[in-house]
Design an enzyme around this catalytic site. Structure first.
Site, PDB file in Angstrom:
ATOM      1  N   CYS A  92       1.314  -1.828   0.023  1.00 31.92           N
ATOM      2  CA  CYS A  92       0.149  -0.205  -0.013  1.00 31.92           C
ATOM      3  C   CYS A  92       0.891   1.274  -0.027  1.00 31.92           C
ATOM      4  CB  CYS A  92      -0.665   0.114   0.985  1.00 31.92           C
ATOM      5  SG  CYS A  92      -1.721  -1.579   1.433  1.00 31.92           S
ATOM      6  N   HIS A 110      -5.688   1.717   5.952  1.00 35.93           N
ATOM      7  CA  HIS A 110      -6.462   1.149   4.950  1.00 35.93           C
ATOM      8  C   HIS A 110      -7.338  -0.341   4.889  1.00 35.93           C
ATOM      9  CE1 HIS A 110      -6.906  -0.962   0.941  1.00 35.93           C
ATOM     10  NE2 HIS A 110      -6.166  -2.247   1.128  1.00 35.93           N
ATOM     11  N   HIS A 112     -10.644  -2.837   4.429  1.00 36.87           N
ATOM     12  CA  HIS A 112     -10.628  -3.462   3.191  1.00 36.87           C
ATOM     13  C   HIS A 112     -12.262  -4.035   4.333  1.00 36.87           C
ATOM     14  CE1 HIS A 112      -7.088  -6.588   1.148  1.00 36.87           C
ATOM     15  NE2 HIS A 112      -7.408  -5.229   1.746  1.00 36.87           N
ATOM     16  N   GLU A 134     -26.988  12.325   9.484  1.00 32.61           N
ATOM     17  CA  GLU A 134     -26.048  13.587  11.879  1.00 32.61           C
ATOM     18  C   GLU A 134     -24.570  12.849  11.342  1.00 32.61           C
ATOM     19  OE1 GLU A 134     -26.874  15.572  12.590  1.00 32.61           O
ATOM     20  OE2 GLU A 134     -26.307  15.987  14.621  1.00 32.61           O
ATOM     21  N   HIS A 190     -12.737  -4.480  -2.869  1.00 33.56           N
ATOM     22  CA  HIS A 190     -11.461  -4.061  -2.493  1.00 33.56           C
ATOM     23  C   HIS A 190     -11.437  -3.450  -0.887  1.00 33.56           C
ATOM     24  CE1 HIS A 190      -6.985  -3.583  -2.838  1.00 33.56           C
ATOM     25  NE2 HIS A 190      -7.405  -3.986  -1.512  1.00 33.56           N
TER      26      HIS A 190
END
Ligand code: MRU
Ligand code: ZN
Length: 237
Positions: A92, A110, A112, A134, A190
Site C-alpha cells: 500500500c 486502508h 478491507h 448526522e 477491495h
C-alpha cells in the site's frame, strides 16, 4: 475533603516508551482495525507521519500481530530509512504516499471492510453518495477541513480494482484530484483508503465513513436512495 490526585495522561509507558510514537501506535491501530474486521487475513494497513518521517506497516503479515519493532521508517519521499529484518514494506506504500503528497495527510489507513466493498457495489459508477445523515458531520471537507453539514451530499470516488495494489496508485491520484473534498477513495470489490490531518482524525473519519457505508447498503435494501433528500417525513418540527 481530600483533593483527588490529578493523574496526568502519560504516553510514556513503564518501559519508557512513547506510546504515541508510530512504532507503538501503528500496531495498536492495526489491532483496532482487525477487531472491527477492517484488516483480517493480512489485508488492510496503516501509516502515520511523525515529524519529518513516515511510518508504515509491513506487508503480508497478520496486521493484528505487528510488534513495535516491525514498523518501517521512511523519509518524506517514501524512501525506506529503517527496514525491520526479514520484512517487506506494505504494497500500500505508494497509495499511502498519495495522501501525504497530494493532501498533506498526517495519517492514512486502508480498510478491507465488507461495508466498504458493499458500498462500492451499490453504486455502479464512479461515486458513492449519501446525504441528510448526522454522521456526515464527523467527516471534514478536503479543501477547507470544515465538517460536512447534515444536508450535504457526501461523495466518495470509486476506482476499479486491479491485480496488484501498487497499480492502483495512478487511478487513486486521479480520483483525489477530481474529488478534492473527499478524504477517502473506495476501491471497488477491495476496500477503501481514508486519511486525516493526524491519526486521530483518520480514525474518527474512518469510523464515520464506515458507519455511512453500512447505512447506505441498508437503505438501498429498504428501497431508500441514500443520496435523496428526505420526502414525506413528518416528525415533530
Ligand atoms: C489479503 S492480501 C491483501 C493485499 O493484497 C492488499 O490488498 C492489502 O491490503 C495489504 O497489502 P500488504 O502488502 O500486506 O500491506
Ligand atoms: Zn488492500
Amino acid at each position: 475533603m481530600k483533593r483527588a490526585k490529578v493523574v496526568e495522561t502519560d504516553d510514556i509507558n513503564k518501559n519508557g516508551e512513547d506510546e504515541k510514537h508510530p512504532n507503538f501506535l501503528i500496531p495498536k491501530l492495526c489491532s483496532w482495525m482487525y477487531d472491527l474486521k477492517w484488516a483480517t487475513g493480512t489485508g488492510g494497513g496503516m501509516s502515520v507521519k511523525h515529524g519529518d518521517f513516515i511510518y508504515m506497516a509491513p506487508s503480508g503479515v497478520q496486521k493484528e500481530m505487528i510488534k513495535p519493532g516491525e514498523i518501517f521508517k521512511c523519509n518524506a519521499s517514501g524512501e525506506v530509512l529503517e527496514n525491520p529484518a526479514s520484512l517487506k514494506l506494505t504494497e500500500c506504500a505508494p497509495l499511502f504516499m498519495n495522501a501525504y503528497s497530494i493532501r498533506n495527510a498526517g495519517a492514512v489507513l486502508h480498510s478491507h471492510s465488507k461495508d466498504a466493498v458493499l458500498a462500492s457495489l451499490i453504486f455502479k459508477g464512479k461515486e458513492f453518495r449519501i446525504s441528510h445523515q448526522e454522521m456526515l458531520k464527523g467527516i471534514k471537507k478536503g479543501s477547507s477541513n470544515e465538517p460536512h453539514k447534515y444536508i450535504d451530499t457526501l461523495i466518495v470516488p470509486i476506482v476499479e480494482n486491479v491485480l496488484y495494489e501498487k497499480d492502483l496508485t495512478r487511478r487513486m491520484k486521479k480520483a483525489m484530484e477530481l474529488y478534492p473534498e473527499s478524504n477517502a477513495v473506495l476501491v471497488r470489490r477491495h476496500g477503501v483508503y481514508i486519511w486525516g490531518k493526524n491519526w486521530q482524525q483518520a480514525k474518527t473519519q474512518a469510523e464515520c465513513y464506515h458507519y455511512l457505508f453500512k447505512l447506505a447498503v441498508k437503505l438501498k435494501q429498504l428501497g431508500i436512495e441514500p443520496d435523496q433528500a428526505p420526502a414525506g417525513e413528518n416528525g415533530i418540527a
